[in-house]
Design a protein around this motif. Sequence first.
Motif, PDB file in Angstrom:
ATOM      1  N   SER A  48       0.834  -1.205   0.000  1.00 23.67           N
ATOM      2  CA  SER A  48       0.000   0.000   0.000  1.00 23.67           C
ATOM      3  C   SER A  48       0.870   1.257   0.000  1.00 23.67           C
ATOM      4  O   SER A  48       0.540   2.252  -0.646  1.00 23.67           O
ATOM      5  CB  SER A  48      -0.930   0.021   1.217  1.00 23.67           C
ATOM      6  OG  SER A  48      -1.816  -1.082   1.162  1.00 23.67           O
ATOM      7  N   GLN A  84      -7.083   0.550  -0.419  1.00 23.71           N
ATOM      8  CA  GLN A  84      -7.413  -0.656   0.346  1.00 23.71           C
ATOM      9  C   GLN A  84      -8.590  -0.387   1.281  1.00 23.71           C
ATOM     10  O   GLN A  84      -9.429  -1.246   1.488  1.00 23.71           O
ATOM     11  CB  GLN A  84      -6.174  -1.095   1.142  1.00 23.71           C
ATOM     12  CG  GLN A  84      -6.317  -2.432   1.802  1.00 23.71           C
ATOM     13  CD  GLN A  84      -4.984  -2.957   2.305  1.00 23.71           C
ATOM     14  OE1 GLN A  84      -3.994  -2.244   2.375  1.00 23.71           O
ATOM     15  NE2 GLN A  84      -4.953  -4.224   2.656  1.00 23.71           N
ATOM     16  N   ASP A 161      -5.717  -1.698  -4.909  1.00 24.97           N
ATOM     17  CA  ASP A 161      -5.126  -2.316  -3.720  1.00 24.97           C
ATOM     18  C   ASP A 161      -6.069  -3.374  -3.140  1.00 24.97           C
ATOM     19  O   ASP A 161      -7.019  -3.041  -2.439  1.00 24.97           O
ATOM     20  CB  ASP A 161      -4.839  -1.231  -2.679  1.00 24.97           C
ATOM     21  CG  ASP A 161      -3.838  -1.686  -1.621  1.00 24.97           C
ATOM     22  OD1 ASP A 161      -3.523  -2.897  -1.590  1.00 24.97           O
ATOM     23  OD2 ASP A 161      -3.380  -0.830  -0.843  1.00 24.97           O
TER      24      ASP A 161
HETATM   25 MG   LIG Z   1      -1.950  -2.814   2.132  1.00 25.71          MG
END
Ligand SMILES: [Mg+2]
Length: 255
Positions: A48, A84, A161
């Motif tokens: 990330s 994410q 993500d």
């Molecule tokens: Mg991550």
Amino acid sequence: MTAVLQAERLTKQFAKDDSAIVALRDFALSVEEGSFVTVLGRSGCGKSTMLNLLAGLTEPTEGTVSHRGKPLTGPDIDIGYLTQSDTLMPWRDVQRNVEMPLEIRGGVRAKERRRTAAALLNRVGLDGFGKHYPRELSGGMRRRASLARMLAGSPSTLLMDEPFGALDAQLRTELQEELLRLWQGSGQTVVFVTHDIEEALLLGDRIVVLGALGRIVADERITLQRPRHVDALRVDPEFVRLHTTMAAALKEGSS
Ligand SMILES: [Mg+2]
Ligand SMILES: Nc1ncnc2c1ncn2[C@@H]1O[C@H](COP(=O)(O)OP(=O)(O)OP(=O)(O)O)[C@@H](O)[C@H]1O
């Protein structure tokens, strides 16, 4: 090869009390125009962090990111990012969330925006939910709304993500196929983060495996024929070979 995204010597450190946490060290990646790159790595290896840097959302401690040959200094409307965690606007209904990238781009009439958003909501299976607010949706539905929102702005580069991690298996397969349909022939470049080897091999042209601090432990082309179907792939010798190699790389990366 034309590189659309280019990361060079990227290091990201976070300050925590008096010490520094290194999340990514000396990371380099060059992403070819129109390619679908899947990035695989264990939890905490810096995936990330890497995407945040590629999206221009955070500044590197060292190194540079270029998009289409220009240094990236902040978020770019031409780079779509499905983060994410959920970033839908709670005060906007789903329809108006999906319209947002078009509003930011400007020059698109309200009627056209509504039409685009409705078509995308249909593609992600959210017909009839346009007037719902994010809090009224399930987690998986919010993921799908986020996907529609990212696609609405027709960015030339898509960063994703773990977009399908929390979905049930059937929905996941449907959305993977939908994403491939949308991507094929679009010329869009995709960087897709996942921790699932099978998903990485099913989707990508190239797979990059990260170890601790974003160290690249494997980088291979995936030449499996498209369209790919999970059931057929599982018995394909090339798939089995890649799966074994990537599993070993993941293991090596975390040691
Ligand atoms: Mg991550
Ligand atoms: N804002 C932050 N402040 C301090 N440390 C951070 C921050 N963001 C990430 N880190 C640290 O950087 C490392 C990498 O985090 P990152 O979120 O990039 O991992 P990841 O590969 O995406 O993991 P996951 O698969 O669990 O999402 C972790 O050790 C994490 O604690």
